[in-house]
Design a protein around this motif. Sequence first.
Motif, mmCIF file in Angstrom:
data_model
loop_
_atom_site.group_PDB
_atom_site.id
_atom_site.type_symbol
_atom_site.label_atom_id
_atom_site.label_comp_id
_atom_site.label_asym_id
_atom_site.label_seq_id
_atom_site.Cartn_x
_atom_site.Cartn_y
_atom_site.Cartn_z
ATOM 1 N N THR A 51 -2.071 -3.561 -21.668
ATOM 2 C CA THR A 51 -1.166 -4.710 -21.768
ATOM 3 C C THR A 51 -0.539 -4.997 -20.404
ATOM 4 N N HIS A 52 -0.543 -3.986 -19.527
ATOM 5 C CA HIS A 52 -0.022 -4.152 -18.174
ATOM 6 C C HIS A 52 -1.039 -3.556 -17.204
ATOM 7 N N LYS A 53 -1.094 -4.127 -16.011
ATOM 8 C CA LYS A 53 -2.029 -3.603 -15.021
ATOM 9 C C LYS A 53 -1.292 -3.271 -13.730
ATOM 10 N N PRO A 54 -1.735 -2.215 -13.057
ATOM 11 C CA PRO A 54 -1.099 -1.855 -11.786
ATOM 12 C C PRO A 54 -1.609 -2.744 -10.656
ATOM 13 N N ILE A 55 -0.688 -3.243 -9.873
ATOM 14 C CA ILE A 55 -1.035 -4.021 -8.684
ATOM 15 C C ILE A 55 -0.564 -3.210 -7.477
ATOM 16 N N ILE A 56 -1.490 -2.874 -6.613
ATOM 17 C CA ILE A 56 -1.159 -2.061 -5.436
ATOM 18 C C ILE A 56 -1.000 -2.963 -4.221
ATOM 19 N N ASP A 57 0.116 -2.828 -3.552
ATOM 20 C CA ASP A 57 0.352 -3.586 -2.321
ATOM 21 C C ASP A 57 -0.171 -2.759 -1.146
ATOM 22 N N PRO A 58 -1.299 -3.162 -0.553
ATOM 23 C CA PRO A 58 -1.880 -2.351 0.532
ATOM 24 C C PRO A 58 -1.000 -2.280 1.764
ATOM 25 N N LYS A 59 -0.063 -3.213 1.897
ATOM 26 C CA LYS A 59 0.834 -3.161 3.062
ATOM 27 C C LYS A 59 1.858 -2.032 2.906
ATOM 28 N N ILE A 60 2.143 -1.651 1.654
ATOM 29 C CA ILE A 60 3.126 -0.585 1.412
ATOM 30 C C ILE A 60 2.437 0.771 1.236
ATOM 31 N N PRO A 71 -11.138 3.228 2.790
ATOM 32 C CA PRO A 71 -10.571 2.768 4.071
ATOM 33 C C PRO A 71 -10.495 1.249 4.128
ATOM 34 N N ASP A 72 -9.408 0.738 4.710
ATOM 35 C CA ASP A 72 -9.299 -0.707 4.918
ATOM 36 C C ASP A 72 -9.972 -1.070 6.242
ATOM 37 N N GLU A 73 -9.803 -2.313 6.685
ATOM 38 C CA GLU A 73 -10.497 -2.769 7.897
ATOM 39 C C GLU A 73 -10.027 -2.040 9.150
ATOM 40 N N ASN A 74 -8.862 -1.382 9.064
ATOM 41 C CA ASN A 74 -8.351 -0.610 10.209
ATOM 42 C C ASN A 74 -8.622 0.886 10.065
ATOM 43 N N GLY A 75 -9.384 1.243 9.019
ATOM 44 C CA GLY A 75 -9.711 2.646 8.811
ATOM 45 C C GLY A 75 -8.629 3.439 8.110
ATOM 46 N N LYS A 76 -7.579 2.768 7.630
ATOM 47 C CA LYS A 76 -6.500 3.472 6.920
ATOM 48 C C LYS A 76 -6.839 3.539 5.439
ATOM 49 N N MET A 77 -6.643 4.723 4.849
ATOM 50 C CA MET A 77 -6.985 4.911 3.439
ATOM 51 C C MET A 77 -5.992 4.180 2.541
ATOM 52 N N LYS A 78 -6.545 3.466 1.571
ATOM 53 C CA LYS A 78 -5.724 2.718 0.611
ATOM 54 C C LYS A 78 -6.251 2.986 -0.797
ATOM 55 N N ALA A 79 -5.354 2.872 -1.780
ATOM 56 C CA ALA A 79 -5.739 3.097 -3.174
ATOM 57 C C ALA A 79 -6.315 1.825 -3.777
ATOM 58 N N LEU A 80 -7.389 1.987 -4.563
ATOM 59 C CA LEU A 80 -8.027 0.864 -5.255
ATOM 60 C C LEU A 80 -8.207 1.233 -6.724
#
Length: 93
Positions: free
Chosen positions: A28-37, A57-66
Amino acid sequence: MLTKNKKAIRPLAAAASALNNKTGSWRTHKPIIDPKICVGCSLCAKLCPDACIAMSPDENGKMKALVDYDYCKGCGVCAAECPVKAIMMAKDY
Ligand code: SF4
Ligand code: SF4
């Protein structure tokens, strides 16, 4: 002995069967991850009960959650535990 006890309580689904059971439709709810935070700590990925958060990894090689929304059931554990509050639960119905 467990195998001979006809009254033993058995799970409905075998352990580690999450990949065969898409739980995204339960949500009923979904998590939205802000990659800037997101600081890439991977705590959410470790705690997700459906193992549906991957670190990438994002375009700068920093690991982000998906999040893989096919398997996310919207429990909110990730949002509650993220140490920097990078995850917001939003209505998904
Ligand atoms: S817990 Fe928060 S900061 Fe850590 S990887 Fe997940 S979203 Fe990013
Ligand atoms: S809401 Fe629950 S199932 Fe979905 S990604 Fe977060 S911890 Fe995993």
